[in-house]
Design a protein around this motif. Structure first.
Motif: not given
Length: 607
Positions: A195-202
C-alpha cells in the motif's frame, strides 16, 4: 530548449562531438550482449537449486491461498485467484518471476525512451539500447533475492507499469491523458501488494502531471485526475470481484496491520531507526573506502580538462590507467573486506557500490567543461528536473515500509537510476568526447552483469552451494517437477520425506515448522497452519498464525530447527497441540541449512 548541467565558466569549452559509428556499434554490442548473457544465465539457473526460506514461503502462499487469506499483503491472492495460477510447479513460478521483472523493465524503458526524446530531442540512442540498459538494472534484483515470482517482483512490475504510463502521458501531452487509466489500474492493484508504494507512486505521478500540464488549464488537470481515479476504480473492482470481498479484505488488513506493528517490528519507530542506521552505514562507506577514489577521479577530471595543456579528446593512457587503478582498488577492498563472502554480504554492499559508480559517472559528466548552447526560452515548464528527481526517488518509494535492510530492497528497483544516467549522458553526449560518455555508461553495465552472474551462479540466494553444484535430481511429494540440487540437499530431503511417510504423514497434513524453514512443509506437501513462515524470535506473531488457521491442528506434525520458545510452547498447548507430551521424536537429521532438524509425529491417543 536543451538543458545544460553546468554553470559556464571562463575556461575553453569543448566543441560538439560527432558520434562515432564504430564506437556506437561497440557500445550497442556490449549492452545488448550483457543483457542477453544475464538473461541466459537466469534461464539456465531456473531448474537448479531449492531455497527453503523466502522462495518456499512464496510457493506455499500460491499453493494454499485460502489458508493464508488473512494477510497484510495479498500478493499471493492476486496471483492464485486473480490469475488462476494456483499450485503451479516451482519452475513455472520462477519463469513468471523473470518474465514479470523483464516485462516491467521493458515497458518502463520503452516509455522512458519516448519521453526522453521530448525533453532531449538530440538524443539518437536506439530504443533497443535503452531497453537493454535499463533491463540490466532491473535484473539486479535476482542477484540478491529469490528467482520465484514474489511480493517484491509483483510490486516492481506494478510500479514500473504505472510509471511507464505516466511517462507516456507526459510524452503525448494532454491528448495522452488516457494513459493515466493504465497508471490507475496498476497502482490500485499495488494497494493489495504494498500500500505505501501504491500511494506514493499515485500521488507523486499526479503531481508531475499537474506541474507539466498547468498551462493547459484546470479542466485538463481535473480530467487527468478523473481518468486516474477511473483506473483505480477499475482495478479495485477487479480485485473485489475476482479475488476477495471488500469486507473480508478490510477486516484482514486492519487485523494484520495491528499485529505486525505490535509484534513484527513494523512500528514507525522501528522503521525509522532501521532506515537511519542503514543511511549512516552507507554514508560511512561512501566516505571510506570509496571517498578517496571518488575525490581523486573527480578532481583529476576537473584539473585535466581545465589546467592541462593536453586535450581530453583523446584517450590518453594516464586517464585509462587511473580508471584501471580505481577498479583494482575497489576490487581489493571488496575481497579484503569480504563483501562477496555470501549472499547477504553481497546484497549489503551491492547498493553502496552501485551508488559509488553512479555518483562517479554523473560527477564526471558534471565537472567536464560544457559548451554554450543556443536556447529558446519558453513559458512551458520543463519536465526534466522534476522527472529526474522522480526517477531518482523511485527505489525509495518502492522500499519505504519494509523492515528489511534498505540496501537490499533498494537494489530491486534501481532500473530507474540506470534510466537517469542515460538521460544525463544523452544530454551531454553531443558536447563531450564520445569515448568518455561511452566509458561512463559501460562501467555500470559491466558491474551489473558481473553482479547478476555472481549473485546467480556463485552466491545464489538461499543456497549453500554454487549453481555448478546443483546437479542431483530431486523430486518429492511436494514437487510437481524435478529440480536439480546439490548432493547434501538431495540426501537430506530424501531422508526427511521418508521419515515422514514411514510415520503416517500424508501430503495435505498440517506441519508446524519451527523455525525459518517453510521449505520443509512445501517439499513434503504439508500445510503450514495460518502462516507460511514461522519466524525465529517472533513467537507472539507466530501464535497469531495458529489463531487464524482454518485447519484442525491438534494432530499437526512438528519439525524444529532450534528449541521451541516458552511462549510458543504455551501457545501450542492452548490450541490443543500438546507438545511434547503427546508427541514422539521420529528422527533427527543434519541439513545444509541447520545443524539439526528434529521431526515429531503426534501420538494418536490425543485427548
Amino acid at each position: 530548449m536543451l538543458p545544460n548541467l553546468h554553470k559556464l565558466n571562463k575556461q575553453p569549452v569543448l566543441q560538439p562531438q560527432a558520434p562515432s559509428q564504430l564506437l556506437n556499434w561497440l557500445v550497442a554490442s556490449i549492452v545488448i550482449g550483457c543483457a542477453l548473457l544475464t538473461i541466459s544465465i537466469l534461464i539456465w539457473s531456473l531448474p537448479r537449486g531449492f531455497d527453503i526460506t523466502d522462495e518456499s514461503f512464496y510457493l506455499l502462499s500460491y499453493r494454499y491461498p485460502d489458508e493464508y487469506e488473512a494477510s497484510f499483503s495479498t500478493f499471493h491472492l492476486l496471483i492464485a485467484r486473480g490469475l488462476g495460477l494456483v499450485d503451479c510447479s516451482v519452475l513455472t513460478y520462477r519463469w513468471l518471476g523473470v518474465l514479470a521483472n523483464s516485462l516491467g523493465a521493458v515497458a518502463f524503458a520503452y516509455s522512458f525512451a519516448r519521453w526522453e526524446r521530448t525533453v532531449s530531442p538530440y538524443t539518437t540512442r536506439p530504443t533497443i539500447i535503452t531497453i537493454c540498459y535499463i533491463l540490466l538494472g532491473s535484473l539486479l534484483a535476482f542477484s540478491i533475492f529469490p528467482r520465484t515470482l514474489s511480493y517484491n517482483s509483483l510490486n516492481t512490475l506494478l510500479l514500473l507499469l504505472a510509471v511507464g504510463a505516466v511517462l507516456q502521458a507526459l510524452s503525448s501531452g494532454p491528448k495522452g491523458r488516457y494513459w493515466l487509466l493504465v497508471a490507475g489500474v496498476a497502482v490500485s492493484l499495488d494497494v493489495f501488494v504494498k500500500p505505501s508504494t501504491a500511494f506514493l507512486i499515485a500521488s507523486s505521478g499526479m503531481l508531475l502531471v499537474i506541474w507539466s500540464w498547468q498551462r493547459h488549464g484546470i479542466k485538463v488537470i481535473v480530467s487527468a485526475g478523473v481518468l486516474l481515479g477511473l483506473g483505480v476504480a477499475a482495478g479495485l473492482t477487479f480485485y473485489f470481484i475476482r479475488v476477495q470481498s471488500p469486507l473480508v479484505w478490510y477486516h484482514n488488513f486492519v487485523q494484520e496491520t495491528s499485529v505486525i506493528k505490535a509484534h513484527g517490528g513494523y512500528g514507525m519507530r522501528d522503521l525509522l531507526l532501521s532506515y537511519i542506521k542503514v543511511a549512516g552505514q552507507t554514508i560511512l562507506f561512501m566516505l571510506y573506502p570509496m571517498g578517496p577514489v571518488l575525490l581523486l577521479l573527480l578532481g583529476l577530471t576537473w584539473w585535466w580538462t581545465r589546467k592541462s595543456h593536453l586535450s581530453i579528446n583523446k584517450p590518453y593512457p594516464v586517464v585509462l590507467a587511473l580508471l584501471v587503478l580505481a577498479v583494482v582498488y575497489t576490487a581489493w577492498q571488496a575481497f579484503t573486506r569480504q563483501w562477496y563472502a555470501d549472499s547477504f554480504s553481497n546484497g549489503y554492499q551491492s547498493l553502496p557500490l552501485l551508488l559509488f559508480l553512479l555518483i562517479l559517472a554523473v560527477g564526471i559528466l558534471v565537472v567536464l567543461p560544457a559548451v554554450q548552447v543556443n536556447t529558446t526560452h519558453s513559458k512551458r515548464p520543463s519536465q526534466l528536473v522534476p522527472v529526474s528527481i522522480w526517477l531518482f526517488s523511485l527505489p525509495f518509494l518502492a522500499s519505504l515500509g519494509t523492515i528489511n535492510d534498505l540496501r537490499l530492497n533498494l537494489l530491486i528497483d534501481v532500473g530507474s537510476w540506470f534510466a537517469l544516467l542515460l538521460l544525463i549522458s544523452g544530454i551531454q553526449a553531443r558536447y563531450l568526447p564520445v569515448w568518455i560518455v561511452s566509458l561512463l555508461l559501460l562501467v555500470p553495465v559491466g558491474w551489473a552483469a558481473g553482479q547478476i552472474a555472481w549473485g546467480t551462479l556463485i552466491n545464489p540466494y538461499g543456497l549453500k552451494q554454487p549453481m555448478s553444484k546443483q546437479t542431483v535430481p530431486l523430486r518429492t511429494a511436494g514437487f510437481s517437477t524435478t529440480l536439480l540440487v546439490d548432493s547434501a540437499t538431495a540426501t537430506f530431503f530424501t531422508q526427511f520425506t521418508r521419515l515422514l511417510t514411514q510415520n503416517g504423514f500424508h501430503p495435505g497434513d498440517p506441519m508446524i515448522t519451527l523455525y525459518d524453514a517453510p521449505g520443509l512443509a512445501y517439499a513434503s506437501g504439508g500445510i503450514s497452519p495460518g502462516m507460511g513462515w514461522y519466524f525465529s524470535h517472533r513467537d507472539v506473531r507466530n501464535c497469531h498464525g495458529l489463531d487464524v488457521t482454518k485447519l484442525a491442528i491438534t494432530k499437526s506434525y512438528i519439525v524444529t530447527t532450534q528449541p521451541i520458545g516458552e511462549i510458543m510452547q504455551k501457545c501450542l498447548n492452548d490450541k490443543g497441540v500438546y507438545f511434547p507430551e503427546y508427541y514422539r521424536l521420529v528422527g533427527s537429521l543434519s541439513s545444509p541449512h541447520y545443524s539439526q532438524v528434529n521431526i515429531y509425529a503426534p501420538i494418536q491417543a490425543v485427548p
